[in-house]
Scaffold this motif. Structure first.
Motif, PDB file in Angstrom:
ATOM      1  N   VAL A  78      26.861  68.204  44.293  1.00 44.33           N
ATOM      2  CA  VAL A  78      26.087  68.949  43.307  1.00 44.33           C
ATOM      3  C   VAL A  78      26.687  68.735  41.923  1.00 44.33           C
ATOM      4  N   SER A  79      25.834  68.558  40.940  1.00 43.36           N
ATOM      5  CA  SER A  79      26.302  68.384  39.564  1.00 43.36           C
ATOM      6  C   SER A  79      27.140  69.574  39.118  1.00 43.36           C
ATOM      7  N   HIS A  80      28.230  69.310  38.442  1.00 44.35           N
ATOM      8  CA  HIS A  80      29.143  70.317  37.896  1.00 44.35           C
ATOM      9  C   HIS A  80      30.011  70.998  38.956  1.00 44.35           C
ATOM     10  N   VAL A  81      29.973  70.536  40.196  1.00 45.32           N
ATOM     11  CA  VAL A  81      30.815  71.110  41.249  1.00 45.32           C
ATOM     12  C   VAL A  81      31.837  70.070  41.672  1.00 45.32           C
ATOM     13  N   GLY A  82      33.091  70.333  41.335  1.00 51.35           N
ATOM     14  CA  GLY A  82      34.174  69.444  41.722  1.00 51.35           C
ATOM     15  C   GLY A  82      34.964  70.016  42.881  1.00 51.35           C
ATOM     16  N   ALA A  83      36.105  69.417  43.140  1.00 45.98           N
ATOM     17  CA  ALA A  83      36.910  69.815  44.296  1.00 45.98           C
ATOM     18  C   ALA A  83      37.394  71.255  44.171  1.00 45.98           C
ATOM     19  N   TRP A  84      37.799  71.677  42.973  1.00 48.09           N
ATOM     20  CA  TRP A  84      38.293  73.052  42.802  1.00 48.09           C
ATOM     21  C   TRP A  84      37.183  74.054  43.106  1.00 48.09           C
ATOM     22  N   THR A  85      36.020  73.865  42.491  1.00 50.41           N
ATOM     23  CA  THR A  85      34.915  74.802  42.658  1.00 50.41           C
ATOM     24  C   THR A  85      34.452  74.865  44.106  1.00 50.41           C
ATOM     25  N   ALA A 120      37.218  76.607  46.284  1.00 52.34           N
ATOM     26  CA  ALA A 120      37.309  78.046  46.026  1.00 52.34           C
ATOM     27  C   ALA A 120      36.105  78.786  46.603  1.00 52.34           C
ATOM     28  N   ALA A 121      34.913  78.210  46.455  1.00 55.45           N
ATOM     29  CA  ALA A 121      33.705  78.851  46.959  1.00 55.45           C
ATOM     30  C   ALA A 121      33.717  78.957  48.478  1.00 55.45           C
ATOM     31  N   VAL A 122      34.079  77.877  49.152  1.00 60.64           N
ATOM     32  CA  VAL A 122      34.051  77.880  50.617  1.00 60.64           C
ATOM     33  C   VAL A 122      35.167  78.763  51.178  1.00 60.64           C
ATOM     34  N   ALA A 123      36.310  78.813  50.515  1.00 57.90           N
ATOM     35  CA  ALA A 123      37.372  79.717  50.950  1.00 57.90           C
ATOM     36  C   ALA A 123      36.903  81.171  50.851  1.00 57.90           C
ATOM     37  N   ASP A 124      36.230  81.520  49.763  1.00 56.90           N
ATOM     38  CA  ASP A 124      35.694  82.868  49.579  1.00 56.90           C
ATOM     39  C   ASP A 124      34.683  83.193  50.678  1.00 56.90           C
ATOM     40  N   TRP A 125      33.866  82.231  51.038  1.00 56.56           N
ATOM     41  CA  TRP A 125      32.790  82.425  52.011  1.00 56.56           C
ATOM     42  C   TRP A 125      33.293  82.442  53.458  1.00 56.56           C
TER      43      TRP A 125
END
Length: 260
Positions: free
Chosen positions: A181-188, A191-196
């Motif tokens: 996805v545009s604007h989504v790198g490794a950090w984002t 972090a998102a999947v860890a939260d989920w």
């Protein structure tokens, strides 16, 4: 753990309304006495609360850190049941401090999110992807989110298109897929999947927050100052407990100040 910006601090407690993917709403209240959950709408199961504690003596290479984390005892953290919300807060968190990200997140919720009446107060949820895509540039700017409008729109479009597929991927596969996805790198993505998922082995564990709290919890240990060196060391000392070590270090930091 109440590090997510949706947790609202109150008189000796924190409250958060969880919006599940099927539209059900749950209220969670966390205090020193424990955690309670109350269903507000819908029929879905309650949000999942995972409890994590550090195995005794680990990490063996850093006994000072092991001692600090062990004294936390069992740490509870709710999985974020909304992948959309997890992605959105990770996007907002990009390149800014956690405290600033929380202010922006809450302002965005207050301006454009749906309201939940709790009796003594109203809580604003994060706006849906459809609402985000309908906002004008001026509306983003009015709440200080002008520099987040492009990544949030990109994530909202991708979520509406692919979320049904994403839900069936393993957490590790989802991290890889989100980076398309545009604007989504490794950090984002991490972090998102860890939260989920609460799999903090996928969190960007060499980021500033983990490095800061590891250094403060074990100041006598010669931590590498660079991100790559720290990440390599962190994986080695964590062994099979990378997720637990990372999550507990962030939890320790939450007890000792706001994350960087």
């Amino acid at each position: 753990m109440t590090e997510h910006a949706a947790w609202q601090p109150g008189d000796g407690s924190h409250r958060r309304v969880f919006a599940l993917e099927d539209g059900a709403l749950w209220l969670a209240v966390a205090s020193r006495r424990g955690v309670t959950c109350r269903q507000l709408t819908g029929k879905a199961d309650r949000p999942r609360l995972d409890r994590v504690s550090m195995p005794k003596g680990l990490p063996a290479d850093v006994p000072e850190l092991a001692g600090k984390l062990s004294r936390l005892g069992a740490v509870g953290r709710f999985r974020n049941p909304s992948l959309w919300d997890a992605l959105a807060i990770a996007v907002i968190r990009q390149v800014i401090r956690a405290g600033q990200a929380a202010v922006l997140y809450r302002a965005f919720c207050a301006a454009y999110g749906g309201r939940v009446d709790l009796g003594d107060e109203e809580v604003a949820l994060f706006p849906s992807p459809e609402i985000v895509l309908g906002l004008t540039d001026r509306q983003f700017t009015s709440v200080g989110m002008a520099f987040k409008r492009r990544p949030l729109r990109a994530v909202a479009e991708a979520y509406l298109k692919y979320s049904s597929q994403w839900q069936h991927l393993s957490p590790a596969a989802l991290v890889r897929e989100l980076q398309r996805v545009s604007h989504v790198g490794a950090w984002t993505a991490g972090a998102a999947v860890a939260d989920w998922s609460n799999d903090f082995a996928l969190y960007p564990y060499a980021d500033l927050a983990v490095r800061t709290w590891a250094g403060r919890a074990a100041p006598s240990y010669p931590w590498p100052v660079d991100e790559v060196g720290f990440g390599q060391l962190w994986r080695r000392i964590a062994g099979d407990h990378l997720s637990s070590l990372t999550l507990l270090t962030l939890a320790w930091g939450k007890h000792h100040g706001d994350n960087p």
